[in-house]
Design a protein around this motif. Structure first.
Motif, mmCIF file in Angstrom:
data_model
loop_
_atom_site.group_PDB
_atom_site.id
_atom_site.type_symbol
_atom_site.label_atom_id
_atom_site.label_comp_id
_atom_site.label_asym_id
_atom_site.label_seq_id
_atom_site.Cartn_x
_atom_site.Cartn_y
_atom_site.Cartn_z
ATOM 1 N N LEU A 1 -8.849 15.190 -5.323
ATOM 2 C CA LEU A 1 -8.271 14.450 -4.204
ATOM 3 C C LEU A 1 -8.245 12.952 -4.505
ATOM 4 O O LEU A 1 -7.287 12.251 -4.160
ATOM 5 C CB LEU A 1 -9.074 14.705 -2.922
ATOM 6 N N CYS A 2 -9.294 12.466 -5.158
ATOM 7 C CA CYS A 2 -9.377 11.033 -5.484
ATOM 8 C C CYS A 2 -8.278 10.611 -6.454
ATOM 9 O O CYS A 2 -7.573 9.625 -6.220
ATOM 10 C CB CYS A 2 -10.751 10.705 -6.067
ATOM 11 N N PRO B 1 2.731 4.299 -1.552
ATOM 12 C CA PRO B 1 2.547 4.965 -2.859
ATOM 13 C C PRO B 1 3.618 4.619 -3.886
ATOM 14 O O PRO B 1 3.309 4.470 -5.076
ATOM 15 C CB PRO B 1 2.588 6.451 -2.483
ATOM 16 N N LEU C 1 -4.066 4.897 -3.507
ATOM 17 C CA LEU C 1 -4.933 3.786 -3.106
ATOM 18 C C LEU C 1 -6.261 3.835 -3.844
ATOM 19 O O LEU C 1 -6.775 2.806 -4.298
ATOM 20 C CB LEU C 1 -5.172 3.824 -1.590
ATOM 21 N N TRP C 2 -6.827 5.019 -3.975
ATOM 22 C CA TRP C 2 -8.106 5.183 -4.684
ATOM 23 C C TRP C 2 -7.936 4.804 -6.152
ATOM 24 O O TRP C 2 -8.769 4.089 -6.712
ATOM 25 C CB TRP C 2 -8.603 6.621 -4.549
ATOM 26 N N ASP D 1 0.806 -1.224 0.000
ATOM 27 C CA ASP D 1 0.000 0.000 0.000
ATOM 28 C C ASP D 1 0.838 1.273 0.000
ATOM 29 O O ASP D 1 0.287 2.377 0.030
ATOM 30 C CB ASP D 1 -0.939 0.018 1.221
ATOM 31 N N THR E 1 -5.511 11.898 -7.105
ATOM 32 C CA THR E 1 -4.145 12.034 -6.604
ATOM 33 C C THR E 1 -3.865 11.068 -5.454
ATOM 34 O O THR E 1 -2.769 11.054 -4.909
ATOM 35 C CB THR E 1 -3.884 13.480 -6.127
ATOM 36 N N ASP E 2 -4.854 10.262 -5.100
ATOM 37 C CA ASP E 2 -4.714 9.257 -4.044
ATOM 38 C C ASP E 2 -4.390 7.917 -4.701
ATOM 39 O O ASP E 2 -5.215 7.345 -5.416
ATOM 40 C CB ASP E 2 -6.013 9.167 -3.241
#
Length: 308
Positions: free
Chosen positions: A136-137, A44, A142-143, A42, A139-140
């Motif tokens: 935000l999503c 990045p 995990l998302w 997990d 650039t995440d």
């Protein structure tokens, strides 16, 4: 025109089909480990490197289908991309109906989430249409992995490429339950990482792996069914993304919920409606000419099971 020309629907065809599927599955999982690192999955940096690996394997996966056609001698008038679910006919219904059907199945968990959500409906709409939320999503890491890259690449490899190879060998019904075995086994690599980083006891890790294999196999059979019935890849991808977001239904927490009776009623209602709507909402008539039907003998029982 439908039908298959060339190839021998016996051990030769099935042997080549299984070998190609197994090689493709191993290539997908193996690509995750070409990078040497001591970081958990997990992190990045690990996610970014694995994005590169699986996107390369996924982009090359149609070559396995081409090789399979050459080795088996199967000829069909359905284009390669069409066989893989990339087509425009019926795209709107293929985008909406399978996702809606999956949401019906998860009606109980959705109601449970709505009870526990601190936002009201209007606040939820404001967030959904707020560009900052989506920035935000995306650039995440995990998302992106759970909602975009994993659903897209896994459905492309394990459904769009494998099912056309399995259907002429096993028929549509057995293919629906054979294909998820490759998908389920491919998730066993998580055991290696959990043992490596000592994330739990050995027994709990293997019990978790067995549960995950069972869950992913059932889910894989469902998206395989969607792919064969609709002839589109978009439906399985969206359903996969939605299920990744919702996760496995929190049944035990529902039993302890203050509104337990209401939530359980929606759990049962969702499952009942799902089975009532499963075949009507995946009726091939809604999605146009199903490309995989071109790999089956017209008039056969297998042809009628998904093509009419």
């Amino acid at each position: 025109m439908s039908g298959v020309h060339g190839g021998d629907p016996g051990y030769g065809l099935c042997g080549v089909s299984v070998l190609c599927c197994l090689t493709l599955a191993c290539s997908y999982v193996g690509s995750l480990y070409v990078w040497r690192n001591d970081l958990p999955r997990d992190h990045p940096a690990v996610i970014k490197r694995r994005f590169t690996s699986v996107l390369i394997v996924s982009s090359l996966s149609p070559l396995f289908l081409c090789l399979w056609k050459e080795l088996t001698g199967i000829k069909t008038d359905a284009p390669l991309l069409s066989l893989m679910g990339f087509r425009f006919e019926g795209i709107l219904t293929a985008t909406v109906l399978p996702l809606l059907l999956t949401m019906v199945l998860f009606l109980g968990p959705l109601v449970q989430l709505s009870f526990d959500c601190p936002w009201n409906f209007i606040d939820g709409l404001k967030v959904a249409f707020d560009p900052r939320f989506w920035m935000l999503c995306v650039t995440d890491m995990l998302w992106l992995r759970n909602q975009v890259i994993a659903p897209l690449t896994e459905e492309l490899v394990f459904r769009a490429c494998m099912l056309p190879m399995l259907v002429p060998c096993t028929g549509s019904g057995p293919a629906i339950f054979t294909c998820p075995l490759f998908f389920g086994i491919a998730h066993f690599h998580h055991v290696i990482e959990q043992l490596r980083f000592r994330q739990a006891t050995v027994i709990s890790i293997f019990l978790s792996a067995a549960f995950q294999f069972s869950y992913t196999a059932v889910f894989g059979a469902y998206t395989a069914f969607i792919f064969l019935r609709t002839g589109h890849l978009i439906g399985p991808v969206l359903c996969h993304s939605f299920c990744n977001y919702i996760g496995f239904p929190a049944i035990f927490s529902a039993l302890d919920h203050p509104r337990c009776a209401t939530i359980l009623m929606f759990y049962f209602l969702g499952v009942a409606l799902f089975f009532l709507m499963l075949y009507p909402m995946t009726d091939p008539v809604l999605y146009g000419d199903i490309p995989v039907c071109h790999l089956l003998e017209k008039g056969s029982a297998e042809y009628h099971s998904i093509c009419s």
